[in-house]
Each structure stands twice: as C-alpha cells, then as structure tokens.
Motif scaffolding. Structure first.
Motif, mmCIF file in Angstrom:
data_model
loop_
_atom_site.group_PDB
_atom_site.id
_atom_site.type_symbol
_atom_site.label_atom_id
_atom_site.label_comp_id
_atom_site.label_asym_id
_atom_site.label_seq_id
_atom_site.Cartn_x
_atom_site.Cartn_y
_atom_site.Cartn_z
ATOM 1 N N MET A 112 0.825 -1.206 0.000
ATOM 2 C CA MET A 112 0.000 0.000 0.000
ATOM 3 C C MET A 112 0.856 1.251 0.000
ATOM 4 S SD MET A 112 -3.249 -0.357 2.515
ATOM 5 C CE MET A 112 -4.369 0.839 1.793
ATOM 6 N N PHE A 137 0.129 5.300 0.795
ATOM 7 C CA PHE A 137 -0.933 6.134 1.332
ATOM 8 C C PHE A 137 -0.826 7.555 0.813
ATOM 9 C CE2 PHE A 137 -0.245 2.630 4.098
ATOM 10 C CZ PHE A 137 -1.477 2.300 4.605
ATOM 11 N N SER A 159 -1.073 10.318 2.691
ATOM 12 C CA SER A 159 -0.172 11.092 3.535
ATOM 13 C C SER A 159 1.160 10.355 3.621
ATOM 14 C CB SER A 159 -0.771 11.252 4.925
ATOM 15 O OG SER A 159 -1.129 9.996 5.441
ATOM 16 N N TYR A 160 2.200 11.091 3.918
ATOM 17 C CA TYR A 160 3.517 10.475 4.006
ATOM 18 C C TYR A 160 3.519 9.492 5.165
ATOM 19 C CZ TYR A 160 4.560 14.440 1.073
ATOM 20 O OH TYR A 160 4.543 15.344 0.067
ATOM 21 N N SER A 161 3.919 8.295 4.894
ATOM 22 C CA SER A 161 3.771 7.271 5.921
ATOM 23 C C SER A 161 5.065 6.522 6.197
ATOM 24 C CB SER A 161 2.696 6.278 5.495
ATOM 25 O OG SER A 161 3.086 5.657 4.288
ATOM 26 N N LEU A 162 6.194 7.121 5.850
ATOM 27 C CA LEU A 162 7.465 6.454 6.156
ATOM 28 C C LEU A 162 7.655 6.425 7.666
ATOM 29 C CD1 LEU A 162 9.942 7.797 3.468
ATOM 30 C CD2 LEU A 162 8.438 5.814 3.420
ATOM 31 N N PHE A 163 8.345 5.397 8.155
ATOM 32 C CA PHE A 163 8.637 5.326 9.579
ATOM 33 C C PHE A 163 9.727 6.341 9.887
ATOM 34 C CE2 PHE A 163 7.591 0.786 8.427
ATOM 35 C CZ PHE A 163 6.254 0.928 8.751
ATOM 36 N N PRO A 164 9.415 7.324 10.714
ATOM 37 C CA PRO A 164 10.354 8.443 10.889
ATOM 38 C C PRO A 164 11.647 8.046 11.593
ATOM 39 C CG PRO A 164 8.401 8.742 12.256
ATOM 40 C CD PRO A 164 8.149 7.531 11.429
ATOM 41 N N HIS A 165 11.626 6.939 12.334
ATOM 42 C CA HIS A 165 12.833 6.578 13.081
ATOM 43 C C HIS A 165 13.727 5.631 12.301
ATOM 44 C CE1 HIS A 165 10.013 3.352 13.616
ATOM 45 N NE2 HIS A 165 10.914 2.609 14.228
ATOM 46 N N MET A 166 13.397 5.396 11.054
ATOM 47 C CA MET A 166 14.219 4.487 10.256
ATOM 48 C C MET A 166 14.736 5.209 9.018
ATOM 49 S SD MET A 166 11.967 1.032 10.122
ATOM 50 C CE MET A 166 11.158 0.356 11.550
ATOM 51 N N TYR A 211 16.888 9.903 6.457
ATOM 52 C CA TYR A 211 15.632 9.751 7.176
ATOM 53 C C TYR A 211 14.539 10.484 6.417
ATOM 54 C CZ TYR A 211 18.152 7.744 11.035
ATOM 55 O OH TYR A 211 18.909 6.921 11.799
ATOM 56 N N ARG A 252 9.030 0.575 -0.760
ATOM 57 C CA ARG A 252 8.747 -0.207 0.431
ATOM 58 C C ARG A 252 7.569 -1.154 0.186
ATOM 59 N NH1 ARG A 252 6.829 2.915 5.818
ATOM 60 N NH2 ARG A 252 5.009 3.252 4.502
ATOM 61 N N ALA A 253 6.579 -0.659 -0.586
ATOM 62 C CA ALA A 253 5.406 -1.486 -0.853
ATOM 63 C C ALA A 253 5.721 -2.591 -1.859
ATOM 64 C CB ALA A 253 4.262 -0.619 -1.369
ATOM 65 N N GLU A 290 1.955 10.268 13.253
ATOM 66 C CA GLU A 290 0.645 9.826 12.785
ATOM 67 C C GLU A 290 0.505 8.342 13.060
ATOM 68 O OE1 GLU A 290 -1.094 11.560 9.243
ATOM 69 O OE2 GLU A 290 0.853 12.452 8.892
ATOM 70 N N VAL A 292 -1.716 6.126 10.647
ATOM 71 C CA VAL A 292 -1.113 5.873 9.340
ATOM 72 C C VAL A 292 0.092 4.945 9.479
ATOM 73 C CG1 VAL A 292 0.038 6.919 7.377
ATOM 74 C CG2 VAL A 292 -1.884 8.079 8.434
ATOM 75 N N LEU A 293 0.930 5.203 10.478
ATOM 76 C CA LEU A 293 2.124 4.378 10.650
ATOM 77 C C LEU A 293 1.753 2.936 10.953
ATOM 78 C CD1 LEU A 293 4.662 6.635 12.579
ATOM 79 C CD2 LEU A 293 4.444 6.207 10.136
ATOM 80 N N ALA A 323 0.378 1.387 7.801
ATOM 81 C CA ALA A 323 1.458 1.124 6.855
ATOM 82 C C ALA A 323 2.218 -0.130 7.269
ATOM 83 C CB ALA A 323 2.407 2.319 6.787
ATOM 84 N N SER A 337 0.168 -3.251 6.657
ATOM 85 C CA SER A 337 0.089 -3.627 5.246
ATOM 86 C C SER A 337 1.401 -4.262 4.790
ATOM 87 C CB SER A 337 -0.237 -2.406 4.383
ATOM 88 O OG SER A 337 0.904 -1.602 4.208
ATOM 89 N N LEU A 338 2.481 -3.998 5.516
ATOM 90 C CA LEU A 338 3.770 -4.595 5.159
ATOM 91 C C LEU A 338 3.964 -5.946 5.840
ATOM 92 C CD1 LEU A 338 5.909 -1.380 5.302
ATOM 93 C CD2 LEU A 338 5.520 -2.780 3.292
ATOM 94 N N ASN A 383 8.878 5.481 18.191
ATOM 95 C CA ASN A 383 8.551 6.861 17.864
ATOM 96 C C ASN A 383 7.975 7.625 19.049
ATOM 97 O OD1 ASN A 383 9.190 7.423 15.014
ATOM 98 N ND2 ASN A 383 7.895 5.636 14.682
ATOM 99 N N PRO A 399 16.661 10.523 15.644
ATOM 100 C CA PRO A 399 16.759 9.084 15.824
ATOM 101 C C PRO A 399 18.072 8.565 15.242
ATOM 102 C CG PRO A 399 15.106 9.677 14.175
ATOM 103 C CD PRO A 399 15.514 10.928 14.874
#
Ligand SMILES: Nc1ncnc2c1ncn2[C@@H]1O[C@H](COP(=O)(O)OP(=O)(O)OP(=O)(O)O)[C@@H](O)[C@H]1O
Ligand SMILES: [Mg+2]
Lengths: 371, 307
Positions: free
Chosen positions: A108, A110, A112-119, A159, A175-176, B194, B197-198, B201, B204-205, B220, B292
């Motif tokens: 999927m 999305f 809105s931006y949905s990347l994991f911010p800590h990775m 990041y 990623r998807a 978010e 959403v996170l 996401a 879904s992975l 987070n 991070p």
C-alpha cells in the motif's frame, strides 16, 4: 546469486527502464482481484452500495470519483484495513474475508507520508522483508535494488524528514513493492505533490507497474491522472461504480451524464432527441450508446467537437485562456448559455468579440434532462 | 534567514549583519535569541538555581556556632550520616529512601503498563474516546492533594485490608496524582506522529500487532515516554501530603521528621536528592535526545555493498 544481483544493479545504473523486472524478480504473475457486491456500512451511513469489480492479473485499474464517493473505502476493504458489511472479496480466486491485513500480501502507498520516521530509507524498505523473516543479506540486497528502481539509489541512509515529498512517496512505493505483493493499492499517492513531480511520478509508477506486472488499484480524484495511468478506469459515484472501461471508452462513450461531465470537459446543452439523433441549436448530431426516450434531453458536447468559424451559430466571446498547445474559449450564445470551445492557439478571440460556432458532428452523450 | 525575521524593516542587506548577536536593535524579536542573549538568560537562571544549592552546601558544612563572627567548616555532618553509630537515628531516612524508590518504580510501572497502552489503544481503535480519556487524566490536577487525601483515607483502609499497610501501596494514590503530568508528554508525542497511518502502513507490510507496537509505535514515542517517566519520578519524589496523611514513611516524610532533630542531616539528604534528580534528568535527556540514531550501524552497512 549475489553476482547476478550486482550485475542487475550495474545494468540498473545504465538503463533504469530495463531493471525493474530484474530488481524484483516476480515469483508469480499479478493476482486476479474480484469484488462481488461489496457493501460497507459505517454507523448509519452506507459508504459502498454493492460494488462489483473484476481486475485481471497485472492490470492497473484507477478508481476515479468525487470526494466522498467511496474510493478509499474500496481500497481499505481490499486491504483488510476495513471489514466489509456484505459481499465478497477474492484475491487469486480465494475469499480473503478471514485474512487480516498483514496476511493479505498486499502493498500500500498512502496519501499522507507514511514512512517510519525513526528508520532510514533502507530500513523502511527492509521492514516488510523483515516481517517476512527474509535473512539479513538478501533483505539488504533486495532493499537496495528496490530503492534503485525508484531512482533513489544514493539516498538509502537518509531519514524521511531529510527527503522531499516526492522522494518520500518514491520510498513508500519501493517499500510497498519490495515484498513482491500480490496486489498494489495506491490511495491518491500523488495528491500531496506539486504538478510537475506528480506527472513524473505517475509515469514512473506506470512504468514500474507494467514491468513488474503487478495488479494495481490506483485511487485518484484527478481525471487526467486516471486517464493517463490506467488500463481501465472505474468511475465511482455515491458508493458505487457508475462505469468502468478503458480511458478511451469513458471519454468517447460515457454511459451516464455523470461520467460525461466528470471525465474530461463537456458542455451540457439543451437538445431534442429523436431516434438516434439530437437537435441542438439547429444542428443535428448522432447519439452515443443507449439513449433515453425521445423528447427534451441534455446533450454533452466536448469542447474539441466545437469549432470557431465564420458561419453557424452566433455567439459572443466571454473569455479565452491559453493552455499551451491549444486555446480554450468560453462563448455566450443568444439564449445566455455558456459553452467552452477548444481551438488552435493561433486564433486569438478577444473578450466581447462576436463569433460563430459550429458543431463538428461527432456523436454526443445524452441524458434525460434534469430539471 | 535574515529575510524571515519579522522585524527586519529594511531591505538593506547590511543591516541585519550589523546587529547580529546584539541583544538590542531590530533583531531582538527574532525567533531565536542571539548567543549573548542566550548566555545572559542562562546565567540568570543558573544563579537562581545555584544560590539555594550553594546555601545548602554552606549550611551542611558548618561546624558549631560562629565564634567572633567566624564560622568553622568541616565534613563532620557528612561523615556522621554514614557513621554506623548513627544508623539508628538515620535509619528512618534510609528506609524512607528505599520506600520512595519502590513507590517510584511501581508508579512508573503503572504509567507504562496501564496509561501508555490505554492511550495507544484509544488512539488506534477508539479515537472517539480521546477526549474522555484526556478529561479523566486531567481531573486530578484540579483537586488539591489535601482534598484527595480525605477521599483516600477510607479507600486505603480497604487497600490495607487486601495488600497490608505497605509503603508501596501509596503508588496507587500517587499513580492518580501523576496522571495529568504523565499524560501530557505522551499525548503530545502521539499527536505529533501519525500513529494510525504508521500502524496501517506497517500492518500492510506484514507486521502483526506486536511488531507494530514494538518496532514502529514505541520507538517513535520514546521521547514522550521518557519525559513522562521523568515527570512521574519528580512528582513521586515531591509528593508529601498523601504519604504523610496515610502515615507512610517515605523520603519526604522522613526528611521532615529528621529536620526537627537534625537540620544538617536533612539538608545533606536534600542535597543528595537534588544530585540524584539532576543525574536522572541528564540520563533521561541523553536517552531521548537528538534525531533518531540508526540502529546497529544502518548506514555503514549500506556502503559496504555485497559483491
Ligand atoms: N470511519 C468512517 N466512519 C464513518 N463514515 C466514514 C468513515 N470513513 C469514510 N466514511 C464515509 O464514507 C464515505 C466514503 O468515504 P471515502 O473515504 O471512501 O471517500 P473517498 O472517495 O476516498 O473521498 P476522498 O476523495 O475525499 O478521499 C464518505 O461519505 C465518508 O464520509
Ligand atoms: Mg480517499
């Protein structure tokens, strides 16, 4: 194995277009997806009223429709993020009702931006593989390939907050895709981006999707985007699909007035229907598809099917806008109705100028007149 | 940078440069104070904090009464604290410290095991309940401790019946006092990322709920959780009313008790408490600070491509 991989990557650098299929070797063809009479009720509100949709393996179907028509709901039902109230969803022929999201093997992206911010980018892309217990070495290699496939090979260590919106959505796409999902679901992935990036990324999504042969559902409310990217477009309205067909079909043979006005620009014109022709402003035009009963109707005439000329129906120029390769001029007829006319840029009508318009005689869509 | 300054009145490119670092002039309302201003603010705040601490140190080092206006100093009081001869006299203090640390630990546990999961759960599954949860968590701040205590006394006769009258049972009461303070940082953090959403996401992975929680949401929320824990500890260590009225021996009640007989020792322990709090603050700040960091050499592995 590592050797073929690195050579694939070298090839990637030279000709990016060839590599997608090598970067993510397809374990299987895309899956067939089928929605049968899917109903979704939210508390006291029916968001989907029995949607039927069959998607062939490897096909890209765009869901197009105005805000609130249920596009996202279809996608979330497909992904399993939302349980359906009635009906059936089949992927690869099997009912997925009992499968939670993480078992449906879908990818999927999305809105809105949905990347994991800590990775980092690489860690983000690796996440899905990690969840599937792929070993570290091939995980890394596949992630690097996927990142290169979306053209971000040099940004693996960044990041999310160090990336532009377009880059973030590229990473989200990588990623998807890196897990080789059976179905790819894109929910307005481009709507947060500016026009130019939007077109670029849209073409790239189409390229990658074609190369991987992955079954894809692309949600958008932008008709131009839908027409440009999809094999077939499903136009949705009020919780159901109004018409589904190739972009050409939708444009030239809209089944309903809603489709005619929603896909592309149309001029609704009062006309009288008699058999297979309509008469509007003294001109007789052939009718598209199935027409309603004879009598007063609304005909939908495309701006490119009207020409400015030296004879025909008298009109007055209201405004004219330059659109690059063509010019679109709005004219007012004697009965005060307004029409868009599309014509060559070298003609420059000025506001207030008296002109004549002519209908080209192409078939037009008609609907019962709504009063 | 200079252009974005709201008060930059002229377009003269030299003007902003001329006043750079100056506490006065057109740049004094800039978003971020200059280096000098920062130094002055820090200095003033530092002095405000230092004066009482220095006074405490000075007081704790006094030996005997001033003679002819001259005060003798020494480490007698510090030594006395750890002198086994006095262990009886100060035993209550050490016991109080142990009790307080126990209460801290259990209260933090309540925050982490009860409040945190509830907040995440509400955010993900029942966003409609968010306001209700916020309301419930904020209520205790509006009720003075002394009023709460009146309610707690009968409740604790039941609690004591079940668990016995142990100091750690105070955690239940303190856990309520702490709610508003513990809630805020986590809530702010939840709002900033978010979560929905996170989590969608990651699901879904292919991530199950446990992975969503441990690999995506909690990392987070690290900052919010850490500040929450720190504030919780600070509140627990500062809470006197409830412990006193429920007749439990904590560090604070012991301190007051000892102060009546030996003010020097009370001040020495207060100093220790301050140092402890300071070290804790720095430690937790370290844990939660900065962008991070990549785990176990993420980017490094990237450069070493497998051939
Ligand atoms: N969680 C929900 N609870 C109640 N109603 C909802 C919920 N989600 C969506 N709806 C309703 O269902 C209908 C379809 O929503 P959906 O999000 O699918 O629209 P959409 O076509 O994706 O619109 P947009 O283009 O604005 O994203 C809308 O009327 C919406 O108000
Ligand atoms: Mg939507």
């Amino acid at each position: 194995m590592t050797n073929t991989r690195s050579s694939a990557r070298n090839a990637a650098r030279a000709t990016p277009a060839v590599t997608a299929s090598q970067a993510i070797p397809l374990a299987r063809e895309g899956a067939a997806v089928e929605l049968r009479n899917v109903v979704k009720d939210y508390a006291g509100h029916r968001a989907l009223t029995g949607v039927n949709l069959s998607i062939a393996p490897g096909e890209l179907v765009a869901l197009l429709g105005p805000s609130g028509c249920g596009k996202t709901t279809v996608l979330r039902a497909l992904s399993g993020l939302e349980a359906i109230s009635d009906g059936q969803i089949r992927i690869d022929g099997a009912d997925v009702a009992g499968l939670p999201v993480n078992r449906r093997d879908i990818g999927m992206v999305f809105q809105s931006y949905s990347l994991f911010p800590h990775m980092t980018v690489t860690q983000n892309v690796e996440f899905g593989l990690q969840m599937r217990r792929v070993d570290a070495a091939s995980r890394r290699a596949r992630a690097v390939d996927a990142i290169e496939m979306v053209g971000l090979g040099h940004l693996g260590g960044r990041y999310a907050h160090q990336l532009s919106g377009g880059q973030q959505q590229r990473v989200a796409l990588a990623r998807a895709l890196v897990t080789r999902p059976r179905v790819l679901l894109l929910d307005e992935p481009l709507s947060a981006l500016d026009a130019k990036v939007r077109v670029q990324l849209r073409d790239e999504i189409r390229r990658i999707q074609t190369e991987l042969g992955i079954t894809t559902v692309f949600v958008t409310h932008d008709q131009e985007e839908a027409l440009a990217v999809a094999d077939r477009v499903a136009v949705m309205r009020d919780g159901n699909i109004e018409q589904i067909g190739s972009p050409e079909q939708l444009y030239t043979q809209p089944a309903t007035s809603f489709v005619a006005t929603f896909v592309g620009l149309s001029n609704p014109v009062a006309a009288i229907l008699a058999g297979a022709t309509v008469t509007a402003y003294g001109a007789t035009l052939p009718v598209l598809g199935t027409a309603p009963a004879d009598g007063p109707v609304t005909a939908y005439i495309r701006p490119e099917d009207i020409a400015l000329g030296s004879r025909g129906i008298p009109a007055t120029v209201v405004a004219s806008s330059f659109l690059g390769s063509l010019r679109r001029t709005q004219v007012r007829l004697a009965d005060d109705s307004l029409l868009f006319v599309q014509h060559d840029v070298r003609e420059r009508p000025v506001s207030g100028e008296p002109v004549f318009i002519e209908f080209a005689g192409h078939p037009v869509a008609v609907s019962e007149r709504e009063e | 940078m200079t252009v974005s300054t709201a008060t930059a009145t002229t377009s003269d490119p030299i003007a902003p440069k001329a006043v750079r670092g100056s506490p006065v002039g057109p740049r004094s309302f800039a978003a971020e104070p200059g280096r000098v201003v920062r130094g002055i603010i820090l200095g003033i705040v530092g002095v405000v904090f230092l004066v009482p601490i220095v006074a405490m140190i000075e007081f704790s080092l006094r030996v005997g009464q001033p003679v002819d206006g001259r005060q003798a100093y020494g480490f007698q009081h510090f030594v006395a604290v750890f002198d086994p001869v006095n262990s009886r006299a100060y035993g209550v203090l050490f016991q109080g410290i142990v009790n307080s640390i126990g209460i801290c630990a259990i209260t933090v546990l309540i925050v982490l095991v009860l409040l945190l999961p509830t907040m995440i759960f509400v955010e993900l599954k029942f966003p409609g309940l968010r306001r209700a949860l916020e309301f419930v968590c904020i209520i205790p701040i509006t009720i003075p401790s002394i009023v709460l205590v009146v309610g707690f006394v009968p409740v604790y006769s039941v609690v004591a019946g079940i668990f016995g009258s142990h100091p750690w049972t105070l955690s239940f009461a303190v856990g309520i006092i702490v709610l508003p303070y513990a809630y805020r940082p986590i809530a702010a953090n939840l709002r900033a990322i978010e979560v929905v959403v996170l989590s969608e996401a990651s699901r879904s992975l292919g991530a199950g709920w446990t992975s969503v929680l441990t690999r995506v949401i909690l990392p987070n929320l690290r900052r919010g959780i850490l500040s929450s824990v720190f504030i919780t500890i600070a509140v627990v260590l500062g809470e006197y009313t409830i412990a006193s009225f429920l007749s439990q021996n904590t560090f604070q009640t012991a301190l007051i008790l000892v102060q009546h007989t030996d003010p020097y020792v009370a001040v020495i322990f207060a100093l220790f408490a301050l140092i402890f709090a300071f070290v804790l603050l720095v430690f937790i700040g370290r844990l939660g600070s900065g962008s991070p960091r990549p785990r176990r050499g993420g980017p490094r592995r990237l450069t070493r491509r497998p051939e």
